[in-house]
Motif scaffolding. Sequence first.
Motif, short mmCIF file in Angstrom:
data_model
loop_
_atom_site.label_atom_id
_atom_site.label_comp_id
_atom_site.label_asym_id
_atom_site.label_seq_id
_atom_site.Cartn_x
_atom_site.Cartn_y
_atom_site.Cartn_z
N ILE A 154 55.31 33.23 -2.51
CA ILE A 154 54.68 34.35 -1.81
C ILE A 154 55.18 35.66 -2.43
O ILE A 154 56.35 35.81 -2.71
N GLY A 155 54.25 36.60 -2.62
CA GLY A 155 54.62 37.90 -3.17
C GLY A 155 54.71 37.91 -4.67
O GLY A 155 55.48 38.69 -5.24
N THR A 156 53.91 37.07 -5.35
CA THR A 156 53.96 37.03 -6.81
C THR A 156 53.23 38.20 -7.44
O THR A 156 53.37 38.44 -8.64
N THR A 157 52.41 38.93 -6.66
CA THR A 157 51.70 40.10 -7.16
C THR A 157 51.88 41.25 -6.19
O THR A 157 52.45 41.09 -5.10
N LEU A 158 51.36 42.41 -6.55
CA LEU A 158 51.36 43.57 -5.67
C LEU A 158 49.97 43.79 -5.08
O LEU A 158 49.60 44.92 -4.74
N ASP A 159 49.23 42.71 -4.92
CA ASP A 159 47.91 42.77 -4.30
C ASP A 159 48.02 42.18 -2.89
O ASP A 159 48.48 41.06 -2.71
N MET A 160 47.57 42.93 -1.89
CA MET A 160 47.75 42.52 -0.51
C MET A 160 47.00 41.22 -0.19
O MET A 160 47.55 40.31 0.42
N ASP A 161 45.74 41.14 -0.61
CA ASP A 161 44.96 39.95 -0.28
C ASP A 161 45.51 38.71 -0.97
O ASP A 161 45.50 37.61 -0.41
N THR A 162 45.99 38.86 -2.20
CA THR A 162 46.60 37.72 -2.90
C THR A 162 47.84 37.24 -2.16
O THR A 162 48.07 36.04 -2.00
N VAL A 277 49.36 29.80 17.58
CA VAL A 277 50.49 30.73 17.55
C VAL A 277 50.04 31.98 16.80
O VAL A 277 49.53 31.89 15.68
N ILE A 278 50.21 33.12 17.42
CA ILE A 278 49.93 34.41 16.78
C ILE A 278 51.26 35.12 16.59
O ILE A 278 52.00 35.35 17.55
N VAL A 279 51.57 35.44 15.34
CA VAL A 279 52.87 36.03 15.01
C VAL A 279 52.64 37.42 14.41
O VAL A 279 51.79 37.57 13.52
N PRO A 280 53.37 38.43 14.86
CA PRO A 280 53.19 39.77 14.28
C PRO A 280 53.73 39.84 12.86
O PRO A 280 54.77 39.26 12.54
N VAL A 281 53.00 40.52 12.02
CA VAL A 281 53.46 40.84 10.67
C VAL A 281 53.79 42.33 10.69
O VAL A 281 52.88 43.17 10.72
N ALA A 282 55.06 42.65 10.72
CA ALA A 282 55.48 44.04 10.92
C ALA A 282 56.68 44.37 10.07
O ALA A 282 57.50 43.50 9.75
N ILE A 288 51.63 45.57 10.61
CA ILE A 288 50.69 45.55 9.50
C ILE A 288 49.50 44.66 9.85
O ILE A 288 48.37 44.94 9.47
N GLY A 289 49.75 43.61 10.61
CA GLY A 289 48.70 42.68 10.98
C GLY A 289 49.30 41.50 11.72
O GLY A 289 50.36 41.61 12.34
N VAL A 290 48.63 40.34 11.63
CA VAL A 290 49.10 39.15 12.32
C VAL A 290 48.89 37.92 11.44
O VAL A 290 47.99 37.88 10.60
N LEU A 291 49.74 36.93 11.66
CA LEU A 291 49.58 35.59 11.10
C LEU A 291 49.14 34.68 12.23
O LEU A 291 49.82 34.60 13.27
N GLY A 292 48.00 34.02 12.08
CA GLY A 292 47.50 33.11 13.09
C GLY A 292 47.57 31.67 12.61
O GLY A 292 47.12 31.36 11.50
N LEU A 293 48.18 30.79 13.42
CA LEU A 293 48.30 29.37 13.10
C LEU A 293 47.60 28.56 14.18
O LEU A 293 47.74 28.85 15.37
N ARG A 316 58.98 37.75 6.15
CA ARG A 316 59.10 37.83 4.69
C ARG A 316 57.84 38.40 4.06
O ARG A 316 57.90 39.25 3.16
N VAL A 317 56.69 37.92 4.52
CA VAL A 317 55.45 38.39 3.91
C VAL A 317 55.20 39.85 4.28
O VAL A 317 54.55 40.58 3.53
N ALA A 318 55.72 40.29 5.42
CA ALA A 318 55.56 41.70 5.80
C ALA A 318 56.20 42.61 4.77
O ALA A 318 55.64 43.67 4.43
N VAL A 319 57.36 42.22 4.27
CA VAL A 319 58.03 43.03 3.25
C VAL A 319 57.18 43.08 1.98
O VAL A 319 56.99 44.15 1.38
N ASP A 320 56.63 41.93 1.59
CA ASP A 320 55.78 41.90 0.40
C ASP A 320 54.52 42.74 0.60
O ASP A 320 54.08 43.45 -0.30
#
Length: 572
Positions: A154-162, A277-282, A288-293, A316-320
Motif C-alpha cells: 500500500i502506498g507504492t505511488t502518490l496517486d490517491m485512487d491507486t 464495518v465502516i472505519v474512518p480514514v483520518a 479523509i474518507g472511510v473504509l467499508g468492509l 496506515r492508508v490515511a497517511v499515504d
Amino acid sequence: MLADAHADIPSPLDIVALAALIDGTTAGVGVLDTRLRYLYVNPALERLNGIPAAAHMGRTVSEVLPEVDAREDLMRAVLADGRAREITSSGRTPAASGTATRYWHGAYHRLEVAGRVVGIAGIVLEVKASDEDQRRLAQAQRHLNLLDTASTRIGTTLDMDTTCAELVDLVVPALADLATVEVFPRDVAPPVRPAPPGVVRLRRAALTAVPGLRGQLERFGGPGDYIDYQENSAVPRCLATNQPVVENLTSDEQLGRAAASPERVAAYRALGMHSAVIVPVAVRSRPIGVLGLVRAGDSPVFTDEDVVVARELAGRVAVDLDHARRFTHEHTIALELQRSLLSEPRPPHPHIEVATRYLPADRSVLVGGDWFDVIPLPDGRHLKAMGDVMGHGVEAAVAMSHYRSLLRLLADEELPPHRILEQLDRMVERSGLDRAATCLLAVVDRSGVLCEVSSAGHLPPVLIDPGPAGTWLGDVPAGPPLGTGFGGYRTTRLECGPGTVLFMYTDGLVERRGEDIDVSVARLSELSLPESGGLEELLDAVLERFGPGAEDDIAVMASRSRQVPGSGCVTG
C-alpha cells in the motif's frame, strides 16, 4: 531394557524395575543423574522428544534437545534443596511438528536412595491449546501477516485512487468479501453537483469483491461515482464520531439503517451481506474518507480483532492518502507556476503555426530550466528560441525566466541571432546569474525561404520538408553556453522550402546514458510529418518515440508558415 544398553552409566537405581513400572504410562517420564544426564526415558517421553531412547542415555537435556529451554537451572535447584518444582519449558524438537514451537509442563522431584541423592525424576506433559485457542492463534497470525504485507503493498505511488485500490485488493478476501474506499470529493475532484442538506457525499475511489460477488458490484456503482449517504446511516455516523461502526445486518430494518439510501436495501439483501464495518480514514482527527468492509453468505461476522486490524490498516492508508493529497496540491501549484513562467507562445503573425510541449523528467518537480519562445519582429519576421538552463526545480525556473525576459528585451533591437546571443551572454554575466544555459535562436524572414540560426551550446534544429527535400539536421556551429562570458557566436543561414517545419528541442529528448549524443541526434533525421500533417500530431509521435527513458526535462517546439490568403507568398 534401557539399563542393559547403558551398563557403563553407574546408578544405584533399579532401572529395569523402574521401566517395568512406568513404561506404559502416557505421561513422559525421565530420570536424570546428579549431573543431569539421562538414565532412563520411557516410551511416552521418547515420542514427545522425537528422539530414540538410546540417544538420550548419558547426555544432558541441552545436549539432546538444544532448541528447548529445559530450565536446567531449576533442576539443579531441585537437586540442591530437595524441594519439588513445576517447570514450564518451550522450544522445538525433531518430532513431527518440529518446525513449530511446543510447550511442556513438568513436575521434578529429587530421588534419594538410603539417604543419598542419586538424581531427579521428571514427569512431563505437552501443553496443547484448545481448538478455539488454535483458531484464534491462527487468526492472529493472519492478521499480523496482513499488517506486515500492507507496508509493502500500500502506498507504492502518490496517486490517491491507486492507493485506495491497493488497500481493497489487500483486504479482499483476507479480511472481507467486499471492500470499498470512499473519500471526500474535495480531496480528489470537484463534486458534480451540490449535495442536498443533511446528505454526506463521498467519491468512491476503489471497490472490489471476492469472485462470487463481482457480478453484482455494478448495482453499487464503480470507482469514480459519487455516493450520497442519508443522515444517520452508517457512514455519516462513522465520520461524525471518528470511530468504527459495526453493523450486524440480520433484518431489513437494520439494512435500511446502515444503507446509503433505502433504495440500496434490496441490493444489499441480494448480495447476501450480513455484517459490515465502516472505519474512518483520518489524519490528525481530520477525516479523509472511510473504509467499508462487508461479509456475506457463509462468512463469519466481524470480530473485535477484525475491527482492530481494519482500523490499523485505515490509519496506515490515511497517511499515504494524506501524502498523495499534499502531492496533488503541490503538483497543481507547481504546474501553475510552470505555466506562468513558461506560457505557451502565441503565433507572432496569423500565418505562423506553432506547437509546443514540456515534459518534466521528474514528475514530482514540475518546474525546470527548459524554455521556448516565439517573438514577433518588424516586417513580418519572427524570432524562435529554445533554451535550457542548467539544473532543475524552482531555482532553475527562476533563472529561465530571467533569460527569457532578457531575450525578449534584446529582440526589439533587431539584431542578427549571433549578436543577440553575444549581448545576452554579457547581460547574464553582469546580472550575477550563476546558472549557465544553452540557447538556439532562429530568425525567420517573411518570405519563408530564409532562416538565420545561431547556437550557444545547443543541439542543432531539425528541418522537415513536406516535399522531396525530406528531413535534415541544420549544420549550425555551437558556441559556448550563455553565462560563461566567452562569446564567439556565429549566424548560419538555412534555406527552407514552402511549409518546411522547423523542429527545435532540448537535450532531454535525445540524451541517453551509454549512447553517444551524435548517434541520438542523428535519429531525428528520421522524423516525418504524420499523414494529417498536423504539428500537434507530430509532437505526439516524437514524444511517444523518444520520450520513454528520458532522464532530463524535455521541451520541443515545431513551427511553420502558411500561405497568406490573397498574397501568393509563403512566410516563415
